[in-house]
Write an enzyme that holds these catalytic residues in place. Structure first.
Site, PDB file in Angstrom:
ATOM      1  N   GLU A   1     -38.785  59.876  20.492  1.00  0.00           N
ATOM      2  CA  GLU A   1     -38.151  59.051  21.458  1.00  0.00           C
ATOM      3  C   GLU A   1     -36.869  58.510  21.249  1.00  0.00           C
ATOM      4  O   GLU A   1     -35.963  58.321  22.098  1.00  0.00           O
ATOM      5  CB  GLU A   1     -39.138  57.992  21.761  1.00  0.00           C
ATOM      6  CG  GLU A   1     -38.931  57.116  23.092  1.00  0.00           C
ATOM      7  CD  GLU A   1     -37.799  55.873  22.928  1.00  0.00           C
ATOM      8  OE1 GLU A   1     -37.458  55.469  23.868  1.00  0.00           O
ATOM      9  OE2 GLU A   1     -37.480  55.653  21.861  1.00  0.00           O
TER      10      GLU A   1
ATOM     11  N   ASP B   1     -42.469  57.586  16.818  1.00  0.00           N
ATOM     12  CA  ASP B   1     -41.344  57.584  16.045  1.00  0.00           C
ATOM     13  C   ASP B   1     -40.803  55.976  15.857  1.00  0.00           C
ATOM     14  O   ASP B   1     -40.929  55.329  16.728  1.00  0.00           O
ATOM     15  CB  ASP B   1     -40.263  58.623  16.123  1.00  0.00           C
ATOM     16  CG  ASP B   1     -39.474  58.379  17.502  1.00  0.00           C
ATOM     17  OD1 ASP B   1     -40.186  58.136  18.327  1.00  0.00           O
ATOM     18  OD2 ASP B   1     -38.365  58.461  17.604  1.00  0.00           O
TER      19      ASP B   1
HETATM   20 ZN   LIG Z   1     -39.344  51.984  21.692  1.00  0.00          ZN
END
Ligand SMILES: [Zn+2]
Length: 420
Positions: free
Chosen positions: A166, A101
């Protein structure tokens, strides 16, 4: 096997490495929309003959976990792990972990190019996610590819992980842990300029509602401005930050920078120029020191707010409301005697001819999930400068990406096989 052979092999894969990094940047994968890029990478790994596990995290299962951060996004997104080598992936030799991401591009006008063009210009690779951290993910993939090409037969598996979410709390890595993936160590290819970071501070997102009382702006003393009540709050948070740093020392951090900053990210108040605002909404991040218990830190923050309110005539009757929300990144730390620290230092030295530098980082990341919840020693180590992460015209020098691939290839070969 000689270091030179591994180097030459990675050298021969330079074109493939750059192509992969460019292809990944060209598939936008803003947090919540990772699936297309993940499917692309899974297919690439499969083409190389790696065993790929592709799954959607189970919302109920992850939501029960104490480290779960609810980012409010749909959970139907694909997480992927590739296994190189036979054996039990619950006892792998090494995990190479990267997040797919990326953050949104922000104001497009500030970009020279299309953020998703993946252009390389004079040795610099541009694009959203180039630095954070698709080039690192591509370098790790090519490291495994090189080990395959060299005919290394691993004693135990090496796992490539490409994870989702994340940026909003680590849903993807948490899901790999719940799925049972474990290794002797994990390397997370966050942009650290090839510095090893075995210690990460944490950060908790907070939201504060400051009450006021609206009145006409022509008679402000008949109301209470929530904006004016923000000013002592801001001061109190500055003081809390400074007080907390007074007694803090850690060998992984110098003394010149804040390790656990308190930073205000949003401030919304009022709805009319000539109205005294009756509410202010403040959101920010509260840094947590390595080794600090987040619940103790939360209490300290809460006490500072309560103390401020108690000293103010208005706020003592109309207290500031505090809420912890979304990203709750705990700190994480790998002990200094963990073998991965030495192993990575040797690989880095053998490739670059230089000693590996080591330091802590003041931002939250997936490291904590490995060290706190999987008993897997973990370090951050990757190409690129963290200052480029999330920036307009995000970029990374391609030479550093190649160096990362060489170091990781050496690490993969040495950890997977005792004969190297
Ligand atoms: Zn990162």
């Amino acid at each position: 096997m000689q270091v030179d052979e591994i180097r030459a092999c990675v050298e021969s894969l330079r074109g493939e490495l750059l192509d992969l990094a460019q292809e990944l940047v060209r598939i936008p994968s803003i947090t919540g929309e990772e699936t297309e890029a993940q499917q692309f990478l899974a297919e690439r790994w499969q083409r190389w003959g790696l065993a790929v596990d592709l799954w959607i995290p189970d919302r109920e299962e992850v939501a029960r976990h104490p480290a779960f951060c609810n980012d409010g996004l749909p959970i139907e997104r694909v997480n992927i792990v590739a296994q190189w080598g036979q054996g039990d992936p619950k006892h792998a030799a090494l995990i190479l972990n990267g997040h797919m991401d990326v953050v949104p591009v922000g104001d497009r006008a500030r970009w020279t190019d299309d953020p998703f063009a993946g252009r390389i210009h004079e040795g610099v690779f541009f694009g959203r996610g180039s630095c954070d951290m698709k080039a690192g993910l591509a370098a790790a993939s090519i490291a495994v590819r090189a080990a395959q090409e060299l005919g290394v037969i691993p004693d135990r598996p090496v796992l490539l992980q490409s994870v989702i979410g994340e940026e909003t709390g680590g849903l993807g890595t948490l899901s790999t842990i719940l799925r049972g993936y474990r290794a002797d160590a994990a390397v997370i290819m966050e942009p650290t300029n090839l510095v090893m970071c075995p210690v990460a501070a944490g950060a908790l997102s907070f939201r504060l509602r400051i009450p006021g009382r609206s009145t006409h702006g022509a008679t402000p003393d008949t109301g209470v401005s929530a904006i004016e009540k923000f000013l002592p709050l801001w001061q109190a948070l500055r003081e809390l930050e400074s007080r907390r740093h007074d007694g803090f020392h850690h060998p992984a951090f110098g003394t010149d920078k804040l390790v656990a900053p308190i930073s205000i990210g949003t401030l919304h108040a009022g709805d009319w120029p000539s109205t005294v605002p009756d509410a202010a909404l403040v959101e920010g991040r509260y840094g947590i020191f390595p080794g600090e218990d987040p619940s103790t830190a939360r209490r300290e923050f809460e006490e500072a707010i309560t103390h401020l309110s108690s000293e103010d005539g208005w706020l003592s009757k109309h207290p500031i409301h505090l809420e912890w929300f979304e990203g709750q990144f705990e700190p994480g730390e790998t002990p200094p005697d963990a073998p991965i620290l030495q192993q990575l230092a040797e690989c880095h030295r053998d490739i670059t001819g230089q000693a590996l530098r080591s330091q802590g980082v003041p931002y939250g990341n997936d490291l904590r999930l490995f060290t706190r919840y999987a008993n897997v020693p973990a370090v951050l180590y990757g190409p690129g400068d963290v200052l480029q992460a999330h920036a307009a015209n995000e970029c990374i020098p391609v030479e550093e990406v190649f160096t990362a691939a060489e170091v990781l290839a050496l690490l993969v070969c040495r950890t997977a096989s005792a004969r190297i």
